[in-house]
Motif scaffolding. Structure first.
Motif, PDB file in Angstrom:
ATOM      1  N   ALA A 258       0.833  -1.210   0.000  1.00  0.00           N
ATOM      2  CA  ALA A 258       0.000   0.000   0.000  1.00  0.00           C
ATOM      3  C   ALA A 258       0.865   1.256   0.000  1.00  0.00           C
ATOM      4  O   ALA A 258       0.509   2.265  -0.625  1.00  0.00           O
ATOM      5  N   GLU A 259       1.990   1.220   0.699  1.00  0.00           N
ATOM      6  CA  GLU A 259       2.914   2.362   0.706  1.00  0.00           C
ATOM      7  C   GLU A 259       3.488   2.588  -0.695  1.00  0.00           C
ATOM      8  O   GLU A 259       3.596   3.732  -1.161  1.00  0.00           O
ATOM      9  N   ALA A 260       3.875   1.497  -1.342  1.00  0.00           N
ATOM     10  CA  ALA A 260       4.429   1.598  -2.697  1.00  0.00           C
ATOM     11  C   ALA A 260       3.397   2.176  -3.660  1.00  0.00           C
ATOM     12  O   ALA A 260       3.712   3.037  -4.484  1.00  0.00           O
ATOM     13  N   ARG A 261       2.168   1.710  -3.557  1.00  0.00           N
ATOM     14  CA  ARG A 261       1.094   2.189  -4.432  1.00  0.00           C
ATOM     15  C   ARG A 261       0.874   3.680  -4.267  1.00  0.00           C
ATOM     16  O   ARG A 261       0.673   4.415  -5.248  1.00  0.00           O
ATOM     17  N   GLU A 262       0.925   4.154  -3.037  1.00  0.00           N
ATOM     18  CA  GLU A 262       0.727   5.580  -2.786  1.00  0.00           C
ATOM     19  C   GLU A 262       1.840   6.407  -3.415  1.00  0.00           C
ATOM     20  O   GLU A 262       1.596   7.462  -4.001  1.00  0.00           O
ATOM     21  N   ILE A 263       3.065   5.910  -3.306  1.00  0.00           N
ATOM     22  CA  ILE A 263       4.206   6.595  -3.920  1.00  0.00           C
ATOM     23  C   ILE A 263       4.035   6.663  -5.435  1.00  0.00           C
ATOM     24  O   ILE A 263       4.252   7.710  -6.062  1.00  0.00           O
ATOM     25  N   ILE A 264       3.619   5.564  -6.035  1.00  0.00           N
ATOM     26  CA  ILE A 264       3.458   5.484  -7.491  1.00  0.00           C
ATOM     27  C   ILE A 264       2.353   6.427  -7.965  1.00  0.00           C
ATOM     28  O   ILE A 264       2.523   7.168  -8.938  1.00  0.00           O
ATOM     29  N   ILE A 265       1.232   6.419  -7.272  1.00  0.00           N
ATOM     30  CA  ILE A 265       0.087   7.256  -7.654  1.00  0.00           C
ATOM     31  C   ILE A 265       0.445   8.737  -7.566  1.00  0.00           C
ATOM     32  O   ILE A 265       0.023   9.544  -8.407  1.00  0.00           O
ATOM     33  N   ASN A 266       1.249   9.106  -6.592  1.00  0.00           N
ATOM     34  CA  ASN A 266       1.613  10.511  -6.394  1.00  0.00           C
ATOM     35  C   ASN A 266       2.778  10.951  -7.272  1.00  0.00           C
ATOM     36  O   ASN A 266       3.149  12.121  -7.269  1.00  0.00           O
ATOM     37  N   SER A 267       3.353  10.024  -8.011  1.00  0.00           N
ATOM     38  CA  SER A 267       4.482  10.356  -8.875  1.00  0.00           C
ATOM     39  C   SER A 267       3.981  10.690 -10.279  1.00  0.00           C
ATOM     40  O   SER A 267       3.123  10.012 -10.833  1.00  0.00           O
ATOM     41  N   LYS A 268       4.534  11.741 -10.874  1.00  0.00           N
ATOM     42  CA  LYS A 268       4.103  12.169 -12.200  1.00  0.00           C
ATOM     43  C   LYS A 268       4.673  11.278 -13.302  1.00  0.00           C
ATOM     44  O   LYS A 268       4.022  11.028 -14.308  1.00  0.00           O
ATOM     45  N   HIS A 269       5.913  10.859 -13.142  1.00  0.00           N
ATOM     46  CA  HIS A 269       6.602  10.172 -14.242  1.00  0.00           C
ATOM     47  C   HIS A 269       7.177   8.825 -13.813  1.00  0.00           C
ATOM     48  O   HIS A 269       8.201   8.398 -14.323  1.00  0.00           O
ATOM     49  N   GLY A 270       6.527   8.133 -12.904  1.00  0.00           N
ATOM     50  CA  GLY A 270       7.076   6.879 -12.414  1.00  0.00           C
ATOM     51  C   GLY A 270       7.984   7.135 -11.223  1.00  0.00           C
ATOM     52  O   GLY A 270       8.422   8.259 -10.973  1.00  0.00           O
ATOM     53  N   ALA A 271       8.266   6.102 -10.470  1.00  0.00           N
ATOM     54  CA  ALA A 271       9.085   6.226  -9.265  1.00  0.00           C
ATOM     55  C   ALA A 271      10.207   5.203  -9.294  1.00  0.00           C
ATOM     56  O   ALA A 271      10.018   4.064  -9.728  1.00  0.00           O
ATOM     57  N   ASN A 272      11.384   5.599  -8.833  1.00  0.00           N
ATOM     58  CA  ASN A 272      12.530   4.704  -8.795  1.00  0.00           C
ATOM     59  C   ASN A 272      12.642   4.038  -7.429  1.00  0.00           C
ATOM     60  O   ASN A 272      12.668   4.713  -6.393  1.00  0.00           O
ATOM     61  N   PHE A 273      12.689   2.718  -7.447  1.00  0.00           N
ATOM     62  CA  PHE A 273      12.820   1.922  -6.239  1.00  0.00           C
ATOM     63  C   PHE A 273      14.110   1.117  -6.309  1.00  0.00           C
ATOM     64  O   PHE A 273      14.706   0.950  -7.371  1.00  0.00           O
ATOM     65  N   VAL A 274      14.520   0.586  -5.154  1.00  0.00           N
ATOM     66  CA  VAL A 274      15.642  -0.348  -5.108  1.00  0.00           C
ATOM     67  C   VAL A 274      15.234  -1.507  -4.213  1.00  0.00           C
ATOM     68  O   VAL A 274      14.513  -1.328  -3.225  1.00  0.00           O
ATOM     69  N   CYS A 275      15.655  -2.704  -4.576  1.00  0.00           N
ATOM     70  CA  CYS A 275      15.375  -3.866  -3.733  1.00  0.00           C
ATOM     71  C   CYS A 275      16.667  -4.617  -3.453  1.00  0.00           C
ATOM     72  O   CYS A 275      17.589  -4.640  -4.278  1.00  0.00           O
ATOM     73  N   ILE A 276      16.727  -5.211  -2.251  1.00  0.00           N
ATOM     74  CA  ILE A 276      17.915  -5.934  -1.806  1.00  0.00           C
ATOM     75  C   ILE A 276      17.467  -7.163  -1.014  1.00  0.00           C
ATOM     76  O   ILE A 276      16.321  -7.247  -0.568  1.00  0.00           O
ATOM     77  N   VAL A 277      18.375  -8.109  -0.827  1.00  0.00           N
ATOM     78  CA  VAL A 277      18.092  -9.226   0.070  1.00  0.00           C
ATOM     79  C   VAL A 277      18.258  -8.732   1.507  1.00  0.00           C
ATOM     80  O   VAL A 277      18.923  -7.726   1.766  1.00  0.00           O
ATOM     81  N   SER A 278      17.654  -9.435   2.453  1.00  0.00           N
ATOM     82  CA  SER A 278      17.568  -8.933   3.824  1.00  0.00           C
ATOM     83  C   SER A 278      18.918  -8.741   4.507  1.00  0.00           C
ATOM     84  O   SER A 278      19.093  -7.851   5.335  1.00  0.00           O
ATOM     85  N   ASP A 279      19.906  -9.589   4.168  1.00  0.00           N
ATOM     86  CA  ASP A 279      21.207  -9.491   4.838  1.00  0.00           C
ATOM     87  C   ASP A 279      22.258  -8.778   3.983  1.00  0.00           C
ATOM     88  O   ASP A 279      23.457  -8.918   4.184  1.00  0.00           O
ATOM     89  N   SER A 280      21.807  -7.969   3.032  1.00  0.00           N
ATOM     90  CA  SER A 280      22.717  -7.293   2.100  1.00  0.00           C
ATOM     91  C   SER A 280      23.502  -6.188   2.795  1.00  0.00           C
ATOM     92  O   SER A 280      23.050  -5.543   3.744  1.00  0.00           O
TER      93      SER A 280
END
Length: 287
Positions: A258-280
């Protein structure tokens, strides 16, 4: 002509009017086909068309293209790291990485043949080289897919079927696929940073990174779907840590879809995210 292009680009950044691409490609390009070289990052040179509506914002003094990605790369590209520019386009982020890493630690992948040629040209302009693939990133290597570009608009090129273009004239070519696991096979780096900008094929890219995601890896991606399909996949099916890269350089943990969706909806041109493994080792960067 340059002053008019710059003035129009500045106006677009202020009011985001429709027709900016049309004016550049259908009007200005009939007047001039001039290329221009701009300085980017620390000292790299970047050759673009004056009438390219994706890149000619770089003609504006002090304009920064996707500054959040630049901040992230400054923090993470250090000795012992390999950078993979997935969907490299003309090599903007490849050149950034080459200022921070040695040439054998920078890999660029671009599927569209004409765009790939311009990527090569920008590397030659800077007397640089990197490991290059003229392929489409996918779940499996060695297959072929139809790849489409809409007119001259290189920035939205994608594998056929990933975007709804049923009523748009397209240029099609057949390209080979390659997986991130095969790209990184045998590379002994301790850490990997991947920029995955492959226009709707990101989930296929993740599916081809099973081995890579068991290593110390950070994958940057732009969520272009208002449904947040990639974010949902990362959180629910891969169990990776997800964070939003902010334009001020901070990185904020996103724990719920739900947090990600809110960020995306409020972004005009897409949003940049990063993902990692838990122990990175990258987890120390996340607030």
């Amino acid at each position: 002509m340059k002053w008019l292009v710059v003035a129009l680009a500045k106006l677009y950044l202020k009011i985001n009017f429709r027709g900016y691409g049309f004016l550049n490609y259908q009007v200005f390009s009939r007047i001039t086909n001039r290329n221009i070289t701009v300085n980017v990052h620390g000292y790299s040179k970047f050759n673009i068309s004056l009438t390219d509506p994706y890149w000619n914002f770089l003609l504006i003094q002090d304009y920064r293209h996707e500054p959040e990605i630049g901040f992230f790369l400054d923090k993470t590209l250090m000795p012992g790291t390999t950078f993979i520019d997935g969907g490299a386009n003309y090599g903007y982020w490849t050149l950034k990485a080459l200022e921070l890493l040695t040439e054998n630690c920078v890999i660029a992948i671009e599927a569209a043949s004409e765009t790939y040629e311009l990527l090569e040209a920008n590397l030659k302009l800077n007397r640089k080289s990197s490991i290059l693939y003229n392929c489409a990133i996918s779940q499996k290597s060695g297959q072929t897919v139809d790849f489409e570009t809409v007119g001259k608009y290189h920035a939205g090129a994608s594998v056929t079927g990933k975007k709804d273009r049923s009523n748009i004239s397209r240029n099609l070519e057949t390209v080979s696929t390659i997986s991130l696991d095969d790209i990184t096979e045998g590379i002994l780096s301790k850490r990997f940073v991947v920029k995955l900008d492959i226009e709707g094929s990101e989930i296929d890219g993740f599916r081809g990174a099973e081995k890579l995601l068991k290593k110390d890896t950070a994958i940057i991606f732009e969520e272009i779907s208002q449904k947040g399909e990639v974010c949902k996949y990362v959180l629910s099916q891969r169990g990776l840590k997800l964070a939003k890269i902010n334009t001020n350089g901070t990185i904020t943990l996103v724990e719920e879809f739900a947090e990600a969706r809110e960020i995306i909806i409020n972004s005009k041109h897409g949003a940049n995210f990063v993902c990692i493994v838990s122990d990175s080792s990258f987890k120390s960067l996340i607030i």
